[in-house]
Scaffold this motif. Structure first.
Motif, PDB file in Angstrom:
ATOM      1  N   THR A 200      60.008 -22.304 -39.887  1.00 45.85           N
ATOM      2  CA  THR A 200      59.945 -22.716 -41.284  1.00 45.85           C
ATOM      3  C   THR A 200      61.346 -22.677 -41.868  1.00 45.85           C
ATOM      4  O   THR A 200      62.116 -21.758 -41.582  1.00 45.85           O
ATOM      5  N   VAL A 201      61.677 -23.661 -42.688  1.00 44.72           N
ATOM      6  CA  VAL A 201      62.953 -23.653 -43.386  1.00 44.72           C
ATOM      7  C   VAL A 201      62.754 -24.166 -44.811  1.00 44.72           C
ATOM      8  O   VAL A 201      61.975 -25.099 -45.036  1.00 44.72           O
ATOM      9  N   THR A 202      63.416 -23.505 -45.760  1.00 48.00           N
ATOM     10  CA  THR A 202      63.391 -23.911 -47.163  1.00 48.00           C
ATOM     11  C   THR A 202      64.817 -24.158 -47.616  1.00 48.00           C
ATOM     12  O   THR A 202      65.694 -23.310 -47.408  1.00 48.00           O
ATOM     13  N   SER A 203      65.040 -25.323 -48.225  1.00 45.52           N
ATOM     14  CA  SER A 203      66.376 -25.664 -48.723  1.00 45.52           C
ATOM     15  C   SER A 203      66.355 -25.794 -50.240  1.00 45.52           C
ATOM     16  O   SER A 203      65.404 -26.308 -50.828  1.00 45.52           O
ATOM     17  N   ASN A 204      67.413 -25.292 -50.864  1.00 42.05           N
ATOM     18  CA  ASN A 204      67.625 -25.461 -52.300  1.00 42.05           C
ATOM     19  C   ASN A 204      69.032 -26.031 -52.489  1.00 42.05           C
ATOM     20  O   ASN A 204      70.024 -25.408 -52.064  1.00 42.05           O
ATOM     21  N   VAL A 205      69.101 -27.195 -53.099  1.00 39.14           N
ATOM     22  CA  VAL A 205      70.376 -27.877 -53.268  1.00 39.14           C
ATOM     23  C   VAL A 205      70.592 -28.182 -54.752  1.00 39.14           C
ATOM     24  O   VAL A 205      69.730 -28.791 -55.403  1.00 39.14           O
ATOM     25  N   ASP A 206      71.737 -27.735 -55.269  1.00 43.08           N
ATOM     26  CA  ASP A 206      72.167 -28.059 -56.635  1.00 43.08           C
ATOM     27  C   ASP A 206      73.494 -28.797 -56.564  1.00 43.08           C
ATOM     28  O   ASP A 206      74.361 -28.466 -55.731  1.00 43.08           O
ATOM     29  N   LEU A 207      73.647 -29.788 -57.441  1.00 45.18           N
ATOM     30  CA  LEU A 207      74.901 -30.542 -57.513  1.00 45.18           C
ATOM     31  C   LEU A 207      75.587 -30.231 -58.836  1.00 45.18           C
ATOM     32  O   LEU A 207      75.002 -30.419 -59.910  1.00 45.18           O
ATOM     33  N   ARG A 208      76.817 -29.761 -58.725  1.00 42.12           N
ATOM     34  CA  ARG A 208      77.637 -29.511 -59.918  1.00 42.12           C
ATOM     35  C   ARG A 208      78.843 -30.440 -59.862  1.00 42.12           C
ATOM     36  O   ARG A 208      79.599 -30.420 -58.898  1.00 42.12           O
ATOM     37  N   GLN A 209      79.013 -31.243 -60.912  1.00 42.49           N
ATOM     38  CA  GLN A 209      80.130 -32.185 -60.975  1.00 42.49           C
ATOM     39  C   GLN A 209      81.182 -31.692 -61.972  1.00 42.49           C
ATOM     40  O   GLN A 209      80.899 -31.529 -63.160  1.00 42.49           O
ATOM     41  N   ASP A 210      82.373 -31.452 -61.455  1.00 39.60           N
ATOM     42  CA  ASP A 210      83.486 -30.999 -62.298  1.00 39.60           C
ATOM     43  C   ASP A 210      84.415 -32.180 -62.556  1.00 39.60           C
ATOM     44  O   ASP A 210      84.769 -32.934 -61.625  1.00 39.60           O
ATOM     45  N   VAL A 211      84.812 -32.341 -63.818  1.00 40.29           N
ATOM     46  CA  VAL A 211      85.642 -33.466 -64.230  1.00 40.29           C
ATOM     47  C   VAL A 211      87.037 -32.951 -64.586  1.00 40.29           C
ATOM     48  O   VAL A 211      87.186 -32.017 -65.386  1.00 40.29           O
ATOM     49  N   THR A 212      88.034 -33.546 -63.971  1.00 43.92           N
ATOM     50  CA  THR A 212      89.424 -33.161 -64.225  1.00 43.92           C
ATOM     51  C   THR A 212      90.155 -34.317 -64.929  1.00 43.92           C
ATOM     52  O   THR A 212      90.142 -35.461 -64.446  1.00 43.92           O
ATOM     53  N   ASN A 213      90.770 -34.002 -66.063  1.00 45.53           N
ATOM     54  CA  ASN A 213      91.516 -34.998 -66.840  1.00 45.53           C
ATOM     55  C   ASN A 213      92.943 -34.514 -67.062  1.00 45.53           C
ATOM     56  O   ASN A 213      93.196 -33.313 -67.265  1.00 45.53           O
ATOM     57  N   SER A 214      93.861 -35.446 -67.005  1.00 46.25           N
ATOM     58  CA  SER A 214      95.270 -35.138 -67.260  1.00 46.25           C
ATOM     59  C   SER A 214      95.757 -35.996 -68.429  1.00 46.25           C
ATOM     60  O   SER A 214      95.604 -37.222 -68.417  1.00 46.25           O
ATOM     61  N   VAL A 215      96.370 -35.342 -69.441  1.00 42.30           N
ATOM     62  CA  VAL A 215      96.891 -36.053 -70.619  1.00 42.30           C
ATOM     63  C   VAL A 215      98.313 -35.553 -70.897  1.00 42.30           C
ATOM     64  O   VAL A 215      98.689 -34.435 -70.532  1.00 42.30           O
ATOM     65  N   THR A 216      99.081 -36.426 -71.544  1.00 39.04           N
ATOM     66  CA  THR A 216     100.456 -36.069 -71.910  1.00 39.04           C
ATOM     67  C   THR A 216     100.503 -35.769 -73.403  1.00 39.04           C
ATOM     68  O   THR A 216     100.091 -36.597 -74.232  1.00 39.04           O
ATOM     69  N   ASN A 217     100.952 -34.562 -73.727  1.00 37.52           N
ATOM     70  CA  ASN A 217     100.991 -34.176 -75.138  1.00 37.52           C
ATOM     71  C   ASN A 217     102.224 -34.760 -75.824  1.00 37.52           C
ATOM     72  O   ASN A 217     103.034 -35.484 -75.202  1.00 37.52           O
ATOM     73  N   GLY A 218     102.403 -34.417 -77.088  1.00 35.05           N
ATOM     74  CA  GLY A 218     103.518 -34.965 -77.860  1.00 35.05           C
ATOM     75  C   GLY A 218     104.875 -34.554 -77.353  1.00 35.05           C
ATOM     76  O   GLY A 218     105.884 -35.202 -77.679  1.00 35.05           O
ATOM     77  N   LEU A 219     104.949 -33.495 -76.559  1.00 31.64           N
ATOM     78  CA  LEU A 219     106.234 -33.038 -76.018  1.00 31.64           C
ATOM     79  C   LEU A 219     106.521 -33.660 -74.656  1.00 31.64           C
ATOM     80  O   LEU A 219     107.515 -33.322 -74.007  1.00 31.64           O
TER      81      LEU A 219
END
Length: 299
Positions: A200-219
């Motif tokens: 017997t085998v039981t699987s539990n799968v969760d998907l977590r999506q991480d979002v990475t953003n890069s921005v340039t500030n006023g400096l």
């Protein structure tokens, strides 16, 4: 001249009489040759018997649930990363066993060859194991997502497996040596076992999506930020699979050593060790080590 002849005749008569009075030496009767010979026993013929013993079972469950996990993750990006996961371990158990045997010996001088069939019953020779494993799989091969998105699959597998060997039949070829009342022998042959196997085998799968953003500030400095998503269940790969086989037949091979002792006439005692290796049933491999003592009768 007559006196010389008379003296020779008298001397011969005395010598013959003295030889007749000498004891009958064993070497004259041929006992010296008999003393060098050994007592031989006739092992040729058909025989039957029974035995009882002790059996040690080594069951390898390390690959038992692989077939079920491959089915759960089939046609998904998780199949390859989870294909080699080993959830379960090897286990050992012991039990008593009882056997019946029938065979035929052919003897040439001191050499003995034979063919023997056996049936063995095992008294509750059962073992089981369980285990679990968790792993986060990041951006597996074949996964499609935006360039700034990281897919994190949190996979947890829980498995159990069990095997019970019920009985076994073997066909063994034997080679022995006539040692008088003793006959040491070696054997090898084929084995077929009957067993109950489950997994017997039981699987539990969760998907977590991480979002990475890069921005340039006023400096003019580039600032990178990552937003961690919430885990979301993946129903297609979150399930339980159960598989059972009752009275499954497993083929294998056997080999071992033993010695028989002639107690009286056709009655003999036996002590032997036997190793048995079965082919896997549902990815579960079973190995047996049997030690037996028995009685038999040769016709």
């Amino acid at each position: 001249m007559r006196r010389l002849l008379l003296a020779a005749v008298m001397l011969g008569t005395v010598s013959a009489a003295h030889a007749a009075d000498m004891p009958d030496l064993p070497i004259l009767r041929g006992s010296f040759t008999d003393g060098l010979s050994k007592t031989s026993h006739n092992w040729d013929g058909a025989y039957v018997g029974g035995s009882a013993g002790y059996t040690a079972d080594a069951s390898d469950f390390s690959q038992s649930v692989v077939g079920l996990t491959n089915f759960i993750f089939r046609d998904s990006v998780l199949q390859q990363p989870t294909a080699s996961w080993s959830l379960l371990n090897k286990t050992n158990t012991q039990s008593t066993s009882f056997s019946a045997f029938v065979g035929r010996n052919w003897q040439w001088y001191d050499a003995i060859m034979g063919l023997e069939g056996t049936y063995s019953y095992f008294n509750n020779l059962a073992t089981s194991t369980s285990g679990s494993n968790s792993l986060t799989i990041v951006n597996p091969a074949g996964d499609t997502h935006a360039a700034n998105v990281t897919d994190n699959y949190d996979v947890t597998l829980t498995g159990t497996a069990a095997a019970k060997v019920k009985d076994m039949i073997t066909l063994r070829g034997r080679v022995g040596w006539d040692g008088g009342d003793f006959m040491p022998y070696a054997f090898a042959g084929a084995a077929v076992g009957r067993m109950d196997v489950s997994r017997t085998v039981t699987s539990n799968v969760d998907l977590r999506q991480d979002v990475t953003n890069s921005v340039t500030n006023g400096l003019g400095v580039v600032v990178t930020t990552t937003t961690f998503g919430l885990p979301v269940a993946v129903p297609a790969q979150s399930q339980t699979q159960v598989q059972r086989r009752t009275n499954a037949f497993a083929v294998g091979w056997t080999a071992g050593l033993g010695v028989e002792y002639c107690i009286w006439d056709g009655l003999f005692a036996r002590v032997e060790y036997e190793y048995v290796k079965f082919s896997p049933v549902m990815n579960t491999s079973v190995t047996l080590n049997n030690a037996r003592v028995g009685l038999g009768y040769k016709f």
